[in-house]
Design a protein around this motif. Structure first.
Motif, short mmCIF file in Angstrom:
data_model
loop_
_atom_site.label_atom_id
_atom_site.label_comp_id
_atom_site.label_asym_id
_atom_site.label_seq_id
_atom_site.Cartn_x
_atom_site.Cartn_y
_atom_site.Cartn_z
N GLY A 93 0.92 -1.18 0.07
CA GLY A 93 -0.03 -0.28 0.27
C GLY A 93 1.17 1.40 0.11
N GLU A 94 2.07 1.16 0.75
CA GLU A 94 2.67 2.36 -0.04
C GLU A 94 3.50 2.61 -0.41
N ILE A 95 3.26 1.61 -1.52
CA ILE A 95 4.16 1.72 -2.79
C ILE A 95 3.30 2.58 -3.55
N ILE A 96 1.60 1.96 -3.41
CA ILE A 96 0.97 2.47 -4.54
C ILE A 96 0.11 3.98 -3.39
N GLY A 97 0.03 4.24 -2.06
CA GLY A 97 -0.03 5.54 -2.05
C GLY A 97 0.22 6.10 -2.57
N ALA A 98 1.98 6.15 -2.77
CA ALA A 98 2.63 6.69 -3.94
C ALA A 98 2.56 8.17 -5.05
N SER A 99 1.79 7.29 -5.49
CA SER A 99 1.18 7.33 -6.63
C SER A 99 -0.48 7.93 -6.97
N LEU A 100 -1.07 8.05 -5.97
CA LEU A 100 -1.69 9.26 -5.90
C LEU A 100 -2.07 10.35 -6.27
N ARG A 101 -1.23 10.92 -5.88
CA ARG A 101 -0.95 12.89 -5.71
C ARG A 101 0.02 12.78 -6.41
N ASN A 102 0.26 14.15 -7.25
CA ASN A 102 1.68 15.15 -7.37
C ASN A 102 2.72 15.27 -5.93
N THR A 103 3.50 15.77 -6.50
CA THR A 103 3.86 15.46 -5.17
C THR A 103 4.69 16.73 -5.34
N ALA A 104 5.16 18.10 -5.06
CA ALA A 104 6.51 18.97 -4.94
C ALA A 104 7.03 19.14 -2.91
N THR A 105 8.17 19.01 -3.74
CA THR A 105 8.80 18.83 -1.68
C THR A 105 10.10 19.72 -2.19
N PRO A 106 10.09 20.45 -0.94
CA PRO A 106 10.94 21.82 -0.92
C PRO A 106 12.47 20.53 0.00
N THR A 107 13.47 20.94 -0.46
CA THR A 107 14.99 19.73 -0.58
C THR A 107 15.94 20.36 0.00
N VAL A 108 16.06 21.99 -0.98
CA VAL A 108 17.54 22.62 -0.23
C VAL A 108 17.28 24.62 -0.45
N LEU A 109 17.74 24.87 0.40
CA LEU A 109 17.16 25.96 0.64
C LEU A 109 18.49 27.07 0.56
N SER A 110 18.11 28.05 0.77
CA SER A 110 19.89 29.29 0.48
C SER A 110 19.56 30.17 0.89
N ALA A 111 20.16 31.00 1.13
CA ALA A 111 20.28 32.51 1.77
C ALA A 111 20.79 33.70 2.19
N GLY A 112 21.74 33.86 2.29
CA GLY A 112 22.94 35.07 2.96
C GLY A 112 23.90 34.51 3.48
N GLY A 113 25.09 34.66 4.23
CA GLY A 113 25.76 34.42 3.75
C GLY A 113 26.40 34.93 5.67
#
Length: 451
Positions: free
Chosen positions: A293-313
């Motif tokens: 079910g975990e395999i199929i559950g991941a195929s039900l929706r589009n996903t957009a996942t933030p993975t890398v943030l960058s700002a300032g120094g």
């Protein structure tokens, strides 16, 4: 007593695992493992009179293509492809040497045991079997052993599609990863005529065939504002604006989309388990299937996942720009709606800039090829049922789709009911039952002969 076909399949899988064809994604550290792997395959093919072409767009990044003529010149050719590169390993996480191809308690351990030197070695053994026995497959078979799948296929399948498309002339369908592995269909046991579970019965197996794959894309969010000193906060702060966009995207749940592959899957499992899979119950019903079910559950929706943030120094400086990278997985036909949703969630003042974008693939769920798969499985597992599903990841089929080739994921493996084949991908102690490899050789031989 095992056959020469089965013994060679096991031998070749082990030999390929021992060739360290690790794809780090960095040209400086990849080495020549991919070329060494395909040279091994080329020599084994040459021994039985099968010619092949080795293509090496960069030193060490070799792929190999061979064509076996079929008996029906009017049938479209079948592409059978496997990648020979593997992902890196953290050896301290392994209890067995990752490149020794050792067998313990009936399992073959090693990087590539399921992803996917198992299939490369099996296809090689089947090709030799057909040549030795002078068996002509029904269709032309184009065998491709490919570099660089683990880093997107740009130097493997993608390069060949762009630069050498004639190698795939006449091909209409393809078989490769990720599918063919068995999962329990009936739950804890078969059901009797009254619909109750029959005590002690062995569950039937479903053999999942990936008729569709999610697309994979990357995008960058960029927010701009007025730079300044941290002691003088401003409402025009790029970091704050970006943080709002990241939060909205990260919290958003895209609507369920029932693709043809998902529909076929839930129909089969609804009949077998007495579940509804309605819009209200589908997630709970899938959860009752365990890892399946975990395999199929991941195929039900589009996903957009933030993975890398960058700002300032510097902590005391308000930066004028802030960025976030997104990993995007898109369902078939959902590219435009997903783009519109991302733009709306990002909001004003945040630019969405696309990077790499591969759309989803979708092959027919009722193609005659699926009947061939079903008959080949039934010859070894009479109660087995081939069931379509949507792979929530992507393979080299995305490249071959640009040539109009319908791609299917089906590497047949009959495994214990609690063995999660997909969970072995990229995992420490990657392993596969030896009996499953022998089963794979027998079934693959039937598929390639009769497809």
């Amino acid at each position: 007593m095992t056959s020469l076909l089965e013994e060679e399949a096991l031998e070749f899988v082990r030999e390929l695992i021992r060739i360290e064809s690790v794809n780090t994604g960095d040209p400086a550290t990849i080495g020549d493992g991919e070329t060494r792997a395909v040279r091994f395959i080329q020599e084994r093919l040459r021994e039985v009179g099968i010619a092949s072409e080795l293509i090496e767009p960069r030193p060490g990044r070799g792929s190999l293509v061979a064509r076996i003529p079929g008996s029906d010149p009017g049938a479209g050719a079948l592409l059978v492809h496997a990648h020979v590169d593997v992902v890196p390993v953290e050896e301290r996480d392994w209890t067995r040497p990752p490149f020794a191809a050792e067998i313990h308690d009936g399992y073959l351990y090693g990087r590539g045991a399921v992803d996917m030197k198992n299939y490369a070695g099996t296809v090689l053994a089947v090709a030799r079997h057909l040549a030795r026995e002078r068996i002509a497959p029904r269709r032309d078979l184009v065998l491709a052993f490919l570099a660089d799948e683990e880093a997107g296929g740009l130097w493997g399948a993608g390069w060949l599609v762009d630069r050498r498309p004639e190698l795939f002339a006449g091909v209409t369908e393809a078989i490769s990863e990720v599918g063919g592995f068995s999962v329990p269909l009936d739950g804890d046991g078969r059901r009797d005529e009254d619909g109750d579970e029959a005590p002690g019965a062995d569950p039937r197996r479903a053999y999942l065939v990936a008729t569709s794959e999610k697309g994979v894309a990357w995008a960058t969010l960029t927010a701009r504002g007025r730079a300044g000193h941290g002691s003088r906060p401003t409402e025009d702060n790029a970091v704050v604006r970006l943080a709002g966009a990241v939060r909205r995207i990260g919290e958003h749940r895209f609507p369920i989309v029932r693709s043809p592959a998902v529909t076929r899957f839930v129909e089969a499992f609804a009949r077998a388990r007495g579940l509804r899979f309605s819009d209200e119950t589908i997630e709970a019903d899938l959860a009752s299937l365990g890892f399946v079910g975990e395999i199929i559950g991941a195929s039900l929706r589009n996903t957009a996942t933030p993975t890398v943030l960058s700002a300032g120094g510097k902590t005391n400086i308000i930066p004028g720009e802030a960025t976030a990278r997104l990993d995007i997985r898109v369902l078939p036909g959902q590219d435009a709606p997903l783009r519109e949703t991302l733009a709306a969630l990002a909001g004003p003042g945040v630019e969405v800039r696309e990077g790499r974008w591969w759309s989803a693939t979708e092959a027919p769920v009722d193609a005659p090829l699926l009947d061939v798969l079903g008959r080949a499985v039934a010859a070894e597992d009479p109660d087995g049922l081939v069931v379509p599903y949507l792979l929530p990841a992507s393979t080299d089929n995305k490249h071959f789709a640009r040539l109009g080739i319908a791609g299917y994921g089906f590497v047949p493996l009959r495994v214990p009911h609690d063995f999660d084949v997909l969970g072995q991908f990229h995992a420490a102690d990657e392993r596969v039952p030896v009996d499953a490899l022998r089963f794979s050789a027998r079934v693959t031989a039937q598929i390639l002969r009769k497809a």
